[in-house]
Design a protein around this motif. Sequence first.
Motif, mmCIF file in Angstrom:
data_model
loop_
_atom_site.group_PDB
_atom_site.id
_atom_site.type_symbol
_atom_site.label_atom_id
_atom_site.label_comp_id
_atom_site.label_asym_id
_atom_site.label_seq_id
_atom_site.Cartn_x
_atom_site.Cartn_y
_atom_site.Cartn_z
ATOM 1 N N VAL A 1 33.588 49.411 36.774
ATOM 2 C CA VAL A 1 33.851 50.767 36.292
ATOM 3 C C VAL A 1 33.240 51.717 37.308
ATOM 4 O O VAL A 1 32.064 51.592 37.661
ATOM 5 C CB VAL A 1 33.242 51.002 34.903
ATOM 6 C CG1 VAL A 1 33.451 52.449 34.459
ATOM 7 C CG2 VAL A 1 33.856 50.050 33.881
ATOM 8 N N SER A 2 34.058 52.632 37.813
ATOM 9 C CA SER A 2 33.597 53.555 38.853
ATOM 10 C C SER A 2 33.749 54.997 38.379
ATOM 11 O O SER A 2 34.617 55.309 37.562
ATOM 12 C CB SER A 2 34.383 53.346 40.153
ATOM 13 O OG SER A 2 35.759 53.623 39.961
ATOM 14 N N TRP A 3 32.886 55.843 38.927
ATOM 15 C CA TRP A 3 32.917 57.272 38.622
ATOM 16 C C TRP A 3 33.109 58.038 39.925
ATOM 17 O O TRP A 3 32.288 57.954 40.846
ATOM 18 C CB TRP A 3 31.614 57.719 37.961
ATOM 19 C CG TRP A 3 31.469 57.266 36.555
ATOM 20 C CD1 TRP A 3 31.795 57.958 35.413
ATOM 21 C CD2 TRP A 3 30.946 55.999 36.104
ATOM 22 N NE1 TRP A 3 31.515 57.209 34.300
ATOM 23 C CE2 TRP A 3 30.985 55.999 34.687
ATOM 24 C CE3 TRP A 3 30.447 54.874 36.762
ATOM 25 C CZ2 TRP A 3 30.557 54.929 33.937
ATOM 26 C CZ3 TRP A 3 30.015 53.798 36.016
ATOM 27 C CH2 TRP A 3 30.070 53.829 34.621
ATOM 28 N N TYR A 4 34.224 58.772 39.990
ATOM 29 C CA TYR A 4 34.481 59.712 41.077
ATOM 30 C C TYR A 4 33.882 61.052 40.666
ATOM 31 O O TYR A 4 34.280 61.639 39.663
ATOM 32 C CB TYR A 4 35.981 59.910 41.255
ATOM 33 C CG TYR A 4 36.659 59.044 42.273
ATOM 34 C CD1 TYR A 4 35.970 58.473 43.328
ATOM 35 C CD2 TYR A 4 38.033 58.837 42.205
ATOM 36 C CE1 TYR A 4 36.619 57.707 44.277
ATOM 37 C CE2 TYR A 4 38.696 58.075 43.149
ATOM 38 C CZ TYR A 4 37.979 57.507 44.185
ATOM 39 O OH TYR A 4 38.632 56.759 45.114
ATOM 40 N N ASN A 5 32.956 61.571 41.446
ATOM 41 C CA ASN A 5 32.414 62.905 41.207
ATOM 42 C C ASN A 5 32.810 63.805 42.375
ATOM 43 O O ASN A 5 32.426 63.549 43.521
ATOM 44 C CB ASN A 5 30.884 62.857 41.084
ATOM 45 C CG ASN A 5 30.434 62.151 39.827
ATOM 46 O OD1 ASN A 5 30.545 62.682 38.735
ATOM 47 N ND2 ASN A 5 29.927 60.937 39.976
ATOM 48 N N PHE A 6 33.591 64.832 42.085
ATOM 49 C CA PHE A 6 34.004 65.788 43.104
ATOM 50 C C PHE A 6 33.330 67.118 42.794
ATOM 51 O O PHE A 6 33.721 67.818 41.853
ATOM 52 C CB PHE A 6 35.520 65.955 43.114
ATOM 53 C CG PHE A 6 36.268 64.681 43.410
ATOM 54 C CD1 PHE A 6 36.271 64.142 44.687
ATOM 55 C CD2 PHE A 6 36.937 64.005 42.406
ATOM 56 C CE1 PHE A 6 36.952 62.963 44.973
ATOM 57 C CE2 PHE A 6 37.619 62.828 42.667
ATOM 58 C CZ PHE A 6 37.620 62.308 43.957
#
Length: 230
Positions: free
Chosen positions: A95-100
Motif C-alpha cells: 500500500v503506497s501513499w502519493y503525497n503531492f
Amino acid sequence: MKTFLASAVFALTAASAFAQTADPTTDEPARRSHWMSAAKTDFRVSLGLNALTGDANAPTLRPLGSRFVAVGYQARLRLAEGHRAGLALRTGFDVSWYNFMFDENRLAIQTPAGIAFPDAGRPLEKSKLTAAYLNLPMVPTVVFRKGAIKAFGAGGYVGMRLDSYTKVKETDGSRDRVHGTFALNNFRYGLTAEVDFRHAPTFFVNYDLNPLFRDGQGPRVQGLSFGVRL
C-alpha cells in the motif's frame, strides 16, 4: 497488461541464460547445493519523494514535501541459478501513499469538470493532495552471489486507488481535510527498477505510464517516485 507481458518475456529469456550446466567429466547435470533460497519473504518499507512529469502547466510541487511512503509484503521466487548469478521474480503487494504538496499557495479543488488548482489568495502553511493505492509488482530480478550489488530488478506494477484526499494547513495552525475522487484515475500501471546493495538500502524508481488524472478532467501528468526500501 503490456508491462506484465514484457516482464514475463524478460524472465523467460533470462532464465535460459542461468540454466544448469553439465559436468564435463560425467556429461550429467552438475549436482550442487543452492546458494539462492527457493523463496524468500519479508516486510518492506519504502520512503522517497514524488514528482509530476508531462504537462508543463501543472502546478509546481514542493520537492521535499511531496513524499512517497509504502509498506508491504514481498516474496522473491527463484527461477534459475548459476554459479555467479541467479534469476528471481519479486512479487507481493504493498500500500503506497502519493503525497503531492503544492507550491505558491495552490489549492486542489474538486469541481464538476474535474480538478482545479486555484490560488488560495492567502499564505498557506501547506496544501497537498494525497492518493493511496494497493499495488501488485512483478519484477524479474538478477541476483548476484558476490559483489557490492546484491541484486538488480526491472519490471512493472499495477495499482488500484483506495482513497484520496486534500489537506490544507493554515498559517494559524488550523487544518482542513476533504476526501474525494479529485478526477484521479482509479487504476495505475507503470515501470519500476531497483538496485539492492549488499551493505546499504535498496534504491528504487517508479514511473506511472498512465496519467494521474482522468482524460480532460485535469492536467495530463504522470507520477514519478524514487527513494529507498528498508
